[in-house]
Design a protein around this motif. Sequence first.
Motif, PDB file in Angstrom:
ATOM      1  N   PRO A  75       0.840  -1.213   0.000  1.00  0.00           N
ATOM      2  CA  PRO A  75       0.000   0.000   0.000  1.00  0.00           C
ATOM      3  C   PRO A  75       0.871   1.257   0.000  1.00  0.00           C
ATOM      4  O   PRO A  75       1.859   1.339   0.738  1.00  0.00           O
ATOM      5  CB  PRO A  75      -0.814  -0.123   1.282  1.00  0.00           C
ATOM      6  CG  PRO A  75      -0.751  -1.581   1.645  1.00  0.00           C
ATOM      7  CD  PRO A  75       0.585  -2.068   1.172  1.00  0.00           C
ATOM      8  N   GLU A  77      -0.642   4.386   0.227  1.00  0.00           N
ATOM      9  CA  GLU A  77      -1.428   5.480   0.806  1.00  0.00           C
ATOM     10  C   GLU A  77      -0.651   6.120   1.945  1.00  0.00           C
ATOM     11  O   GLU A  77      -0.088   5.442   2.806  1.00  0.00           O
ATOM     12  CB  GLU A  77      -2.768   4.950   1.307  1.00  0.00           C
ATOM     13  CG  GLU A  77      -3.705   6.026   1.810  1.00  0.00           C
ATOM     14  CD  GLU A  77      -5.040   5.454   2.259  1.00  0.00           C
ATOM     15  OE1 GLU A  77      -6.019   6.208   2.319  1.00  0.00           O
ATOM     16  OE2 GLU A  77      -5.096   4.240   2.546  1.00  0.00           O
ATOM     17  N   ARG A 305      -9.831 -10.109   0.558  1.00  0.00           N
ATOM     18  CA  ARG A 305     -10.231  -8.707   0.609  1.00  0.00           C
ATOM     19  C   ARG A 305      -9.089  -7.863   0.071  1.00  0.00           C
ATOM     20  O   ARG A 305      -7.932  -8.037   0.455  1.00  0.00           O
ATOM     21  CB  ARG A 305     -10.561  -8.282   2.047  1.00  0.00           C
ATOM     22  CG  ARG A 305     -11.720  -9.048   2.675  1.00  0.00           C
ATOM     23  CD  ARG A 305     -11.972  -8.579   4.092  1.00  0.00           C
ATOM     24  NE  ARG A 305     -12.333  -7.163   4.132  1.00  0.00           N
ATOM     25  CZ  ARG A 305     -12.558  -6.490   5.265  1.00  0.00           C
ATOM     26  NH1 ARG A 305     -12.458  -7.119   6.436  1.00  0.00           N
ATOM     27  NH2 ARG A 305     -12.887  -5.227   5.227  1.00  0.00           N
ATOM     28  N   THR A 306      -9.405  -6.941  -0.821  1.00  0.00           N
ATOM     29  CA  THR A 306      -8.375  -6.092  -1.404  1.00  0.00           C
ATOM     30  C   THR A 306      -7.893  -5.087  -0.367  1.00  0.00           C
ATOM     31  O   THR A 306      -8.697  -4.354   0.219  1.00  0.00           O
ATOM     32  CB  THR A 306      -8.926  -5.335  -2.628  1.00  0.00           C
ATOM     33  OG1 THR A 306      -9.398  -6.289  -3.582  1.00  0.00           O
ATOM     34  CG2 THR A 306      -7.846  -4.477  -3.261  1.00  0.00           C
ATOM     35  N   ARG A 308      -6.462  -1.765   1.431  1.00  0.00           N
ATOM     36  CA  ARG A 308      -6.660  -0.350   1.147  1.00  0.00           C
ATOM     37  C   ARG A 308      -5.335   0.306   0.781  1.00  0.00           C
ATOM     38  O   ARG A 308      -4.263  -0.147   1.175  1.00  0.00           O
ATOM     39  CB  ARG A 308      -7.247   0.358   2.370  1.00  0.00           C
ATOM     40  CG  ARG A 308      -8.663  -0.046   2.730  1.00  0.00           C
ATOM     41  CD  ARG A 308      -9.146   0.778   3.896  1.00  0.00           C
ATOM     42  NE  ARG A 308      -9.036   2.223   3.622  1.00  0.00           N
ATOM     43  CZ  ARG A 308      -9.279   3.169   4.539  1.00  0.00           C
ATOM     44  NH1 ARG A 308      -9.648   2.833   5.753  1.00  0.00           N
ATOM     45  NH2 ARG A 308      -9.154   4.438   4.210  1.00  0.00           N
ATOM     46  N   GLY A 309      -5.445   1.396   0.016  1.00  0.00           N
ATOM     47  CA  GLY A 309      -4.273   2.208  -0.259  1.00  0.00           C
ATOM     48  C   GLY A 309      -3.378   1.704  -1.363  1.00  0.00           C
ATOM     49  O   GLY A 309      -2.237   2.185  -1.486  1.00  0.00           O
TER      50      GLY A 309
END
Length: 408
Positions: A75, A77, A305-306, A308-309
């Motif tokens: 990620p 983010e 589940r994918t 985040r970020g």
Amino acid sequence: MTSFVFLKTLLRPASTFGLLCCVALASVLALPAKANEEPNDRGYRWFEIEVLVFRYLQDGGDDDEQFPLTVQPIPTEGSRDILTPRLRADVRGFIYALPQCEGTRGYVPVVRQLLLKPADLRTELNNYSAENISCRRLPHLPLVDAWYLGQNEIHDRLPARAPLLFAGHAEGSREEMLRAEIPFLISQEDFEYHALRRQLERRADTQPILHTSWRQPVFTRNVGRKMRLFGGRNFTDEFDYFGFPISPTPKQQALSFREEARSVRGIDEDAFSRMQVALAAIDRGQFAFTPWTAERSQQPSRPARTPRGLPSEVWELDGLLHVYLVGNFLHIDLDFNLRDVIQLEPEARHYDEQVDDFLNADAHQLEFLRAYPFKQLRRVISHQTHYFDHPKYGMVITIRRTDLSARR
């Protein structure tokens, strides 16, 4: 006589109050000059970082087995990205400030869908040209993308390949660092790895991917932000982040068409001949049916589940570089993925697929964008060349002190 009296008056000792007024006035007048000399001096410790990344072109062989086939996501983010603005300038503010083009009907998008015909939108598009670039078109509508493209394409598209060199126009002077609010790229003339990059370009077994240098303030591990670096080929239109093809390949399309034809006809015309060949191969010991197991399959798996970020682009090289201080010691923390297109041969689940694999070895090949992870943490010394090795690629990094690097 008058001149003598004037000189005597000037040389007469000044009163205490007069001296204090002069000192105060001099201090006030000196403040703006000091502020201009040291603008925004926040006590940051600025360092110059240069990075050169290259990949090995020779086949890694058995080295591939030490890396997982499933992509390990990174990620981005919350990281700082100073490379994307060099590829995609955000000019939306300038576009929105332009006057509306003549002949463009400024309805609300929903009303435009109801009232305007594709011919009207096509006319608006034809009226927009290089000579008419000083006006603003309206946002595009998904229903008529084929005829009417809005000005979002100016900042939404990234090149198919990132440039090798990422440089700015700053010289990295003391004044620039004091005025800067965020890290900034420095001029290409201040790079020190030009000769090394040219040597790697001349070699037949290496290919440079990224060469850049910037200046940034360095903080402790929990305060400073990570830098996102990327380079090489842009796979965004071909694969998703986890390596699976976005659109089927021509071979996969042909196989899908054949499967659909089978479902319509019930059984294809050469099924008996194919079965005869398979039975003859079984009798000769050249072929045998095997039960399918998930453990034996080479098919990579998607996460449940994918995370985040994740970045919206899929680059050949993408990851995070974190430079931070522990006490007075510099540390480099690397977390990268290098992508490469490979051909997978997942184990056939059904008996007819096993026959297809026997008769045509390429029937069930899957194109996959594999990721080779690279994570490493090292304490380093400034003004030294640090090499980070990987079976697939290498990184050369140096951290140089600046006029504002001392502990402040």
